[in-house]
Design an enzyme around this catalytic site. Structure first.
Site, short mmCIF file in Angstrom:
data_model
loop_
_atom_site.label_atom_id
_atom_site.label_comp_id
_atom_site.label_asym_id
_atom_site.label_seq_id
_atom_site.Cartn_x
_atom_site.Cartn_y
_atom_site.Cartn_z
N HIS A 68 0.84 -1.19 0.00
CA HIS A 68 0.00 0.00 0.00
C HIS A 68 0.88 1.25 0.00
O HIS A 68 1.77 1.40 0.84
CB HIS A 68 -0.91 0.01 1.22
N ALA A 69 0.66 2.14 -0.95
CA ALA A 69 1.54 3.30 -1.13
C ALA A 69 1.50 4.22 0.09
O ALA A 69 0.44 4.51 0.63
CB ALA A 69 1.12 4.07 -2.37
N HIS A 99 1.33 12.02 -6.02
CA HIS A 99 0.65 12.28 -4.75
C HIS A 99 1.59 12.02 -3.57
O HIS A 99 1.70 12.86 -2.66
CB HIS A 99 -0.57 11.36 -4.64
N GLU A 100 2.26 10.89 -3.56
CA GLU A 100 3.11 10.55 -2.41
C GLU A 100 4.28 11.51 -2.26
O GLU A 100 4.65 11.89 -1.15
CB GLU A 100 3.63 9.11 -2.53
N HIS A 122 3.50 14.51 -0.24
CA HIS A 122 3.72 14.34 1.20
C HIS A 122 5.19 14.54 1.56
O HIS A 122 5.52 15.23 2.54
CB HIS A 122 3.30 12.92 1.63
N GLU A 170 -3.26 15.20 2.99
CA GLU A 170 -3.86 14.50 1.86
C GLU A 170 -4.24 15.48 0.75
O GLU A 170 -4.11 15.17 -0.45
CB GLU A 170 -5.09 13.71 2.30
N HIS A 177 -13.12 2.13 9.46
CA HIS A 177 -12.78 3.28 10.30
C HIS A 177 -13.66 3.38 11.55
O HIS A 177 -13.30 4.10 12.49
CB HIS A 177 -12.89 4.57 9.49
N TYR A 180 -10.93 13.30 5.67
CA TYR A 180 -11.05 12.94 4.25
C TYR A 180 -12.01 13.88 3.52
O TYR A 180 -11.80 14.21 2.35
CB TYR A 180 -11.49 11.49 4.12
#
Length: 598
Positions: free
Chosen positions: A339-340, A369-370, A373, A397, A497, A507
């Site tokens: 999982h990234a 995207h990563e 971060h 995010e 969750h 989110y």
């Protein structure tokens, strides 16, 4: 997804210890206390992060044992610090000191009260809830199907009877959670009250630099901005599903059955794109999967390309250690987490990504995207330890997702992946694909915590948990269960969750903020075309303002950071509406004469 050292502070449980009778502590003592905290965490968080990295990239009994041990140590220390921070509630201190004290208190997700046995009882409950979800299975067509495979079935099946069967059987698994969940709420609420809050929901809402009730109103205001777009999308999807499945499965005068939307929780509808797609336009001619292969892209070249996006804005290149230590592709011969995620191991510049990158469109976007971060993590690395994070939990995010919005045909042309840019007139199909996840998710992102706020406040009793859940899902999403739910059902527990006790409002906020950040960047470069076609690649002006926001970390209220980049102190969903304006016009035309709403 981002993994930072501060993430270890988001504990499942914490024990609120009674304050001892003593003189009111001084501002000097508060400052000395925080110096102790930050010195301790600077070392301990790095140790914990390196252990977690090894565990994620080399999964075995020993690495699991090491991670459990360090997490237990972190829990004990964080419990102590959170309660010592409470001792300074009535001490006059500077704004920076107060902010750090609040971070220590509010980063505990589930606080336990001081009574004997409460902390261990809460720990046992949360462990059972987590296990019940992660080990859940169903029987389907003679096979035992684990949780992750049930999600695949919901994406692939097109038979309403079979979809209902899978959907219903998965929710049988969550019935066992209800009593434990109610007990957990009672204990955690008591802990929140000892920390000075009315209930756990108020404690969670207090982490947004504004009055908790005002924050709840703010989320309603943001929803009001996007609701017309969502309502039109829901109406179009309902009519297309009716064409496919008929009036019995999809009556036009009722909300949509939750099992027909291609997702176990009806939170993203991308899997049914083929059933609701608009006419295909010229943009569909860009097959990025095929282009990446034809151009000889490798996983490493994809990461280098994403780095180039940030250096084009004026950011320094990634450190050599990033390339030496990241997991870019899946290693052979050992179990890893694919999982990234983006990692910040020393809270300075040992930043990495952990992926099992393939040469395809999804991973091309994910890498951009990563790295968002990672560049954010490095930007705030000169802040004090407790300020090395984002100012509200939607920012990180949103930053990553903002970058992926800039992967437009224009960007692909700038970096040599395509020679010509098709007309924006053919973009409806692309916008529909994005909206089926990006827009369809919005009400679900909002209502998960709205339900928990009602539970934590006592507005919903355990007997009302399920009815309250479906009331919110109908109110915000316009969906309904495919069958009458039994009295002992606990359908919220079917979403990770909830038993995992992960706050969810982040989110929803991230989805709003990503478009707001994106439009601000496009305004800064003077973009005049359709918003969804804008790319700010190569703009050092955007990069300078962007970095000015990122480097502040969590050192100031999010309103101040937002203003640095966007010029406004208020979150605003109008950019999201502008982005999808061509789709909205299409949906309004398609929905002319239809029975919309629910």
């Amino acid at each position: 997804m981002t993994r930072t050292l501060a993430a270890t502070l988001l504990l499942s449980t914490a024990l609120c210890l009674p304050a001892t009778a003593a003189a009111k502590p001084s501002a000097r003592e508060a400052k000395e206390f925080l110096e102790e905290v930050e010195s301790t965490y600077a070392d301990l968080w790095e140790e914990a992060a390196r252990i977690s990295w090894v565990k994620a990239t080399y999964i075995n009994y020993d690495t699991n044992w090491l991670e459990a041990k360090i997490n237990a140590e972190l829990t004990e220390i964080a419990v102590n610090y959170a309660n010592r921070a409470k001792d300074f509630d009535n001490t006059r201190v500077s704004d920076d000191v107060r902010r750090k004290l609040n971070i220590l208190k509010q980063s505990i997700t589930l606080p336990a009260p001081t009574r004997d046995g409460a902390a261990s009882e809460l720990t046992a409950i949360t462990s059972r809830l987590d296990s019940a979800y992660s080990t859940g299975k169903i029987d389907f067509e003679g096979e035992v199907v684990p949780q992750n495979q049930t999600e695949i079935l919901m994406r692939q099946l097109r038979d309403p009877a079979k979809l209902e069967e899978v959907w219903t059987k998965w929710r049988e698994n969550s019935k066992q959670m209800k009593d434990d969940y109610a007990a957990m709420v009672e204990i955690a609420n008591a802990g929140a009250k000892e920390l000075g809050y009315d209930d756990l929901g108020q404690m969670w809402r207090s982490n947004y630099d504004m009055d908790p009730d005002a924050f709840a109103e703010e989320t309603d205001r943001l929803w009001g901005q996007v609701e017309p777009l969502y309502t039109n999308l829901q109406c179009h999807v309902k009519y297309k599903l009716n064409e496919a499945y008929g009036d019995e499965a999809v009556p036009l005068d009722q909300p949509i059955r939750a099992d027909l939307l291609g997702n176990m929780w009806a939170q993203g509808w991308g899997s049914i794109y083929d059933m609701v797609a608009p006419p295909v336009g010229d943009s569909e001619s860009i097959d990025l999967d095929e282009i990446l292969v034809a151009k000889g892209y490798t996983p490493l070249k994809i990461v280098k390309t994403a780095e180039g996006f940030f250096t084009s804005l004026g950011f320094d290149p990634l450190p050599e250690t990033f390339w030496e230590r990241s997991q870019i592709t899946k290693p052979e011969g050992r179990e890893v987490v694919c999982h990234a995620s983006a990692w910040n191991l020393d809270n300075v510049d040992d930043i990495r990504i952990k992926m099992c990158t393939e040469v395809n469109t999804d991973d091309f976007r994910t890498v951009h995207h990563e790295l968002g971060h990672n560049f954010y993590q490095r930007a705030y690395n000169k802040q004090p330890t407790l300020f090395r994070g984002d100012p509200n939990d939607g920012f990180h995010e949103a930053i990553g997702d903002m970058i992926t919005l800039s992967i437009t045909p224009e960007y692909l042309q700038q970096i040599g992946l395509v020679e010509s840019v098709p007309s924006a007139d053919g973009d409806l199909a692309l916008l529909m694909q994005e909206a089926l996840d990006g827009v369809a998710f919005l009400p679900f992102g909002l209502l998960v915590d709205k339900w928990r706020w009602q539970v934590f406040s006592g507005e919903l009793s355990p007997e009302e948990y399920n009815d309250g859940w479906w009331a919110l899902r109908e109110q915000y999403q316009g969906i309904r269960p495919p069958n009458e739910r039994p009295a002992d059902a606990f359908d919220p527990g079917a979403k990770y969750h909830i038993p995992g006790n992960t706050p969810y409002m982040r989110y929803f906020l991230a989805r709003v903020l990503q478009y707001q950040f994106y439009k601000a960047a496009c305004d800064q470069i003077g973009w005049e075309g359709p918003l969804h076609r804008c790319t700010f690649y190569g703009s050092e002006e955007v990069g300078e303002k962007f970095n000015a926001m990122l480097e502040k970390g969590n050192s100031q209220p999010w309103q101040d950071s937002l203003e640095l980049f966007t010029g406004t102190r208020q979150m605003d969903a109008s950019a999201l509406v502008d982005y999808y304006r061509p789709l909205m016009e299409y949906l309004e035309e398609e929905n002319e004469g239809r029975q919309c709403g629910w």
